[in-house]
Design an enzyme around this catalytic site. Sequence first.
Site, PDB file in Angstrom:
ATOM      1  CB  CYS A 132      -0.929  -0.022   1.210  1.00  0.00           C
ATOM      2  SG  CYS A 132      -1.990   1.428   1.316  1.00  0.00           S
ATOM      3  CB  CYS A 135      -0.642   2.444   4.122  1.00  0.00           C
ATOM      4  SG  CYS A 135      -2.120   1.817   3.335  1.00  0.00           S
ATOM      5  CG  ASP A 136       3.253   1.116   4.398  1.00  0.00           C
ATOM      6  OD1 ASP A 136       2.753   1.565   5.440  1.00  0.00           O
ATOM      7  OD2 ASP A 136       3.121  -0.065   4.025  1.00  0.00           O
TER       8      ASP A 136
END
Length: 308
Positions: A132, A135-136
Site C-alpha cells: 500500500c 499507507c507507507d
Amino acid sequence: MILTDLLIIGCGPAGMMAAIYAKRANKNVHIIEKSSPGGRVRSTFQVENYLGFGRVNAEELVNNMVMHLRDLGIEDDYGTVRTVERTDLGFCVKTDDETYCAKALIVASGTRPKPIGCENEKRLLSRGVSYCAVCDGFFYENKPVVVIGGGDSALDESLYLANISSHVTVVHDLDQFTASKGIVEKVMRSPKISIRQGVDIVRFQGEDTLESVVIRKHSDQSEEEIVASGAFIYVGNQPETAFLAGINVTDKQGFIKANTEMATSVPGLFAAGDVTKKDYRLIATAISDGAIAALGAVKYLDSLQPRR
Ligand SMILES: Cc1cc2nc3c(=O)[nH]c(=O)nc-3n(C[C@H](O)[C@H](O)[C@H](O)COP(=O)(O)OP(=O)(O)OC[C@H]3O[C@@H](n4cnc5c(N)ncnc54)[C@H](O)[C@@H]3O)c2cc1C
C-alpha cells in the site's frame, strides 16, 4: 448473540451501499468490519473515475460515504468474521468476540493483495516491502523505491510515489503494461520513473530492512540488482472468503459466484463487490452490486413474512 434481519460482512463501498438500501427499506441491518470503513478505496490517493466527483481525494470520498451511512443512523461493528454457518434461522456469523445471527446475509468482504511468493517477501514485510503506497509511501521520502506490477493500480501508485521518493523503478513480468493508455502515457512521461519489463522478481535483499530487489530478465536470464528502500507490490488480488469454508458458493480461486441479482445458490445469501467473480473491480461496480444485493435481500426477507 445479536439477532438482526440482515447482516453485511465488509464496510467497503459495496457493503456501505447495501446497508443504505436495506436501511431505507426499513430493515434492521448490521455491518461487521475488521478495519476502518472504506475498504480498499483507502489504499489509493486519488480517484478520477467516480461519477459526479471528477478528480477527488480518496480519503475525502470515503469520508463522504461514511457520513452518508451515519446520517441514516448506520454504524458498523468492529470485528473479523471467522466463520459463517447456515442455521434454521438463516445464518450465524462468528467474530472473535461476538455471534451475529440473521435471516439474510450479504458478503461484501472484497479482496486483499496477492503476494509474489519470492524469497524474503514475508521477512521484509513492513520493513521495506509493502502492499500500500498511500499507507507507507511517506517512509520513503527522497529514497529509491520499486513498484511491482503493470496494471492500473501499479502505475497509479507509481505516479503517487514519484512525488515522494527520489526515484521509482516499475518492474513488470510482461512486455506491455495492462493499465489504461492514459496512465501508461503519464508514467512514460515522468522523468522520475524508469521501467523494466519482461522480468521476474528473484528476491528481496536486506538485513533488517529492504536494501535492494533482484530481478531476472526473461530474454537472457541475466540478473540485475536494483537498489531500493521500498518495494510496493501490485500483482493482483485474492478474495476474502476463507470464512465461507463449507458453504459451496465460491469458484476455485475463492471468488463468490452470484447471479445478476447478486444472489448465490444458497437462499438468503447474497454477495457484492470485488469479492464476486467478475471482470471489472471498481468503486462504481461495487456500489452497483451493493444496491442490487440489498434490494434482493429485502425482497427475500419480505418473502419470509407470513401472508395475511
Ligand atoms: C491501490 C488501489 C487503487 C484503486 N483505485 C481505484 C480507482 O481509482 N477507481 C475505482 O473505481 N476503483 C479503484 N480501486 C478499486 C476499488 O477500491 C475497489 O473496487 C472497491 O474498493 C471494492 O469495494 P468492495 O466494497 O467490494 O471491497 P473492499 O473495498 O475491499 O471492502 C471490503 C471490506 O471488507 C472488509 N473485510 C474483509 N474481510 C473481512 C472479514 N473477515 N471480517 C470483516 N470485514 C472484512 C475489509 O476490511 C474491507 O473494508 C483501487 C483499488 C486499489 C487497491
